[in-house]
Design a protein around this motif. Sequence first.
Motif, mmCIF file in Angstrom:
data_model
loop_
_atom_site.group_PDB
_atom_site.id
_atom_site.type_symbol
_atom_site.label_atom_id
_atom_site.label_comp_id
_atom_site.label_asym_id
_atom_site.label_seq_id
_atom_site.Cartn_x
_atom_site.Cartn_y
_atom_site.Cartn_z
ATOM 1 N N GLU A 179 0.822 -1.218 0.000
ATOM 2 C CA GLU A 179 0.000 0.000 0.000
ATOM 3 C C GLU A 179 0.852 1.262 0.000
ATOM 4 O OE1 GLU A 179 -3.608 0.176 2.488
ATOM 5 O OE2 GLU A 179 -3.116 -1.876 3.100
ATOM 6 N N ARG B 198 3.848 1.591 -1.086
ATOM 7 C CA ARG B 198 4.592 1.763 -2.335
ATOM 8 C C ARG B 198 3.805 2.631 -3.319
ATOM 9 N NH1 ARG B 198 6.508 -3.747 -1.619
ATOM 10 N NH2 ARG B 198 8.791 -3.768 -1.506
ATOM 11 N N ARG B 199 2.483 2.499 -3.271
ATOM 12 C CA ARG B 199 1.644 3.314 -4.150
ATOM 13 C C ARG B 199 1.707 4.786 -3.777
ATOM 14 N NH1 ARG B 199 -1.723 -1.446 -4.048
ATOM 15 N NH2 ARG B 199 -2.892 -0.706 -2.231
#
Length: 710
Positions: free
Chosen positions: A613, A615-616
Amino acid sequence: MRMELPLSRYQSLPIYQSEGSKSSYHPLPLEFGALGRRRSFQSVYSFPFTHPKWGKVRCCSSSLEQGLRSRPKQRHARDGSNLEDVVEAEGVARTRRTSPRICGQIEKLVLYKRYHEALELFDGILAVDGDLDVPASTYDALITVCIGLRSARAVKRLSNHMAVDRLKQDQYIRNRVLLMHVKCGMMLDARKLFEEMPDRNIVSWNTILAGLVDSGEYREAFGLFLPMWEEYPEGDTRLFATMIRASAGAGLISVGKQLHTCALKIGVGEDIFVSCTLIDMYCKCGSIEDAQLVFDDMPEKTTVGWNSIIAGYALHGYTEEALSMYYEMRDSGAVMDHFSLSIVVRICTRLASRKHAKEAHAVLIRRGFGRDVVASTALVDFYSKWGRIEDARHVFDGMPTKNVISWNALIHGYGNHGRGEEAVEIFVQMIRRGMSPNHVSFLGVLAACSRSGLSEHGWEIFQSMSRDHKVKPRAMHYACMIELLGREGLLDEAFALIRSAPFKPTLNMWAALLTACRVHQNFELGKLAAEKLYGMEPEKLSNYIVLLNIYNSSGNIKEAAEVVQALRKKGLMMRPACTWIDVNQSSHCFLSGDKSHAQAKEIFQKVDELMAEIRRLGYVPSQEKHLLHDVDEREARFPFYHSEKLAVAFGLLNTADWTPLEMVQSHRMCNDCHNAMKLITMVSRREVSVRDGSRFHHMKDGNCSCGDYW
């Protein structure tokens, strides 16, 4: 430092049997300074006896103010206005005019502790009629005023008038005058008065000895104690308590044991005052076992005794044992006062136990101590250190009176939470309320400025220390200013400040510069700072780790290998970093990559979900290949499963959605975990607080209170 007391008269003092006993007695020699190990003082030394020369040894437990010959009390008319002339009743000759009404009014004001008014009235009548004859009872009351106000100026005025008035002083008044000078910290004058006294009694000796001990003049106290012992060999409970305090202050446990032995020999060893002082002495001198023995032998365990032994365990880091002793005290039915509960709050601060702290807070309120300065200040400190700054402010605002420690606790609290503006505001309020800041106050507000980047405020306050408040800056204040410069990237200026300091640079000053070099990647200057730290603390493991990091980062492979070789030679190993989190009143500990927890499968799965999550949101795992400050190789092998990440995943799985997460990290948090935690607060909509080996991190909505500088 070793000091031997010439108490030879007791070294072979026999233990006499009671009168009429047919069995013979045997002398018991005592070797001073070596009580030896034993199960109980009581079991070996049981000394109720009647000395043929001294008679029955009487335990006197009067205080310095008590035990004095009582003065005749004033007799008032029903309306409280007409007072009997005590001086005339005692037959003291008077050649000048007296005013019983005015003198009686002064004594009445003193009785109701309206000291300022009593002093103003006395000054007023002297201004109108300087030839007024003042009775001894009024002088006695005015001495109480000086003691209550701790006013050296008032002492000098009163002493001068007593000299002009040629008051005939008896032993009582002489002792009171001596006590007045001692209580007001005028020890030079007190010593002179004591030496000029035509007669001295045990109260005189107790007063001057207590004054010397309270002022930290322990050697001088022992120097006076020896001739006093020759004059009053039977001793006194207050005398023994005072000299045992001197032993504690000077760190002379051998002398303390000698005094303990003498107290047992003359039958005052189990006196409450002596026992409590012995517990305190043994604790401060590092012998918690002997302190426990004295406590166990107390025939009546008082509140002060319980407080002393609990504080002793806490002092030596036995926090769990101290908390256990507190519960024993509670279950025993002993009366707990505000000191008992404030000690417990401080223990909870060390244990990070909010549950026990809240219990202590509730007990404080129920027992009427909710507005007590000492206990409330301990609560402010606790809530500030463990992420509840709003609760700390609520307790602070509810305090009817505040001392400088109370203000300091809140200032430090705001600073630790990265709320520098509020810390400066509280500091300014403190000064406006007439409170004089001390070096701790300045340390708190300067640290707050450095952590919040308040450069202008920081330099203005730093310069005002010696200019406006006569507080000389110490090394810790310089360290704050070095951190402030380092945060702004002014490394050359920070190094120049270290070199211009009026004292030898300390560990904290070099550590502040090293932190700045690490953040701004100035490896050359960082190498210098790390080498300075290494030279000052060659046995501290973290200094080797920091130096190794600097060498690796700057490409100095040979020097890095030498550091590793030095680590191996000394046998130093980095302790694994661990993180604690309390969930459902139970503490859980995590190591990096640790799969021993019962919920390990769910925890690791949750970590993977969180990493995906964030990383987004732009998270990129750190690619640092060298050891981090205070981080071991285990952390390097499990970069995605550091202990902080496992703990936060466990907390998210086992707490309600609105619950903030609070953790404790044994080492300094690494950069990767710090960045990850900030983003986790965004995807989880939770607040996360981490207290690591460096400082407090309060994270919310992707931001941290440390400002990414730690």
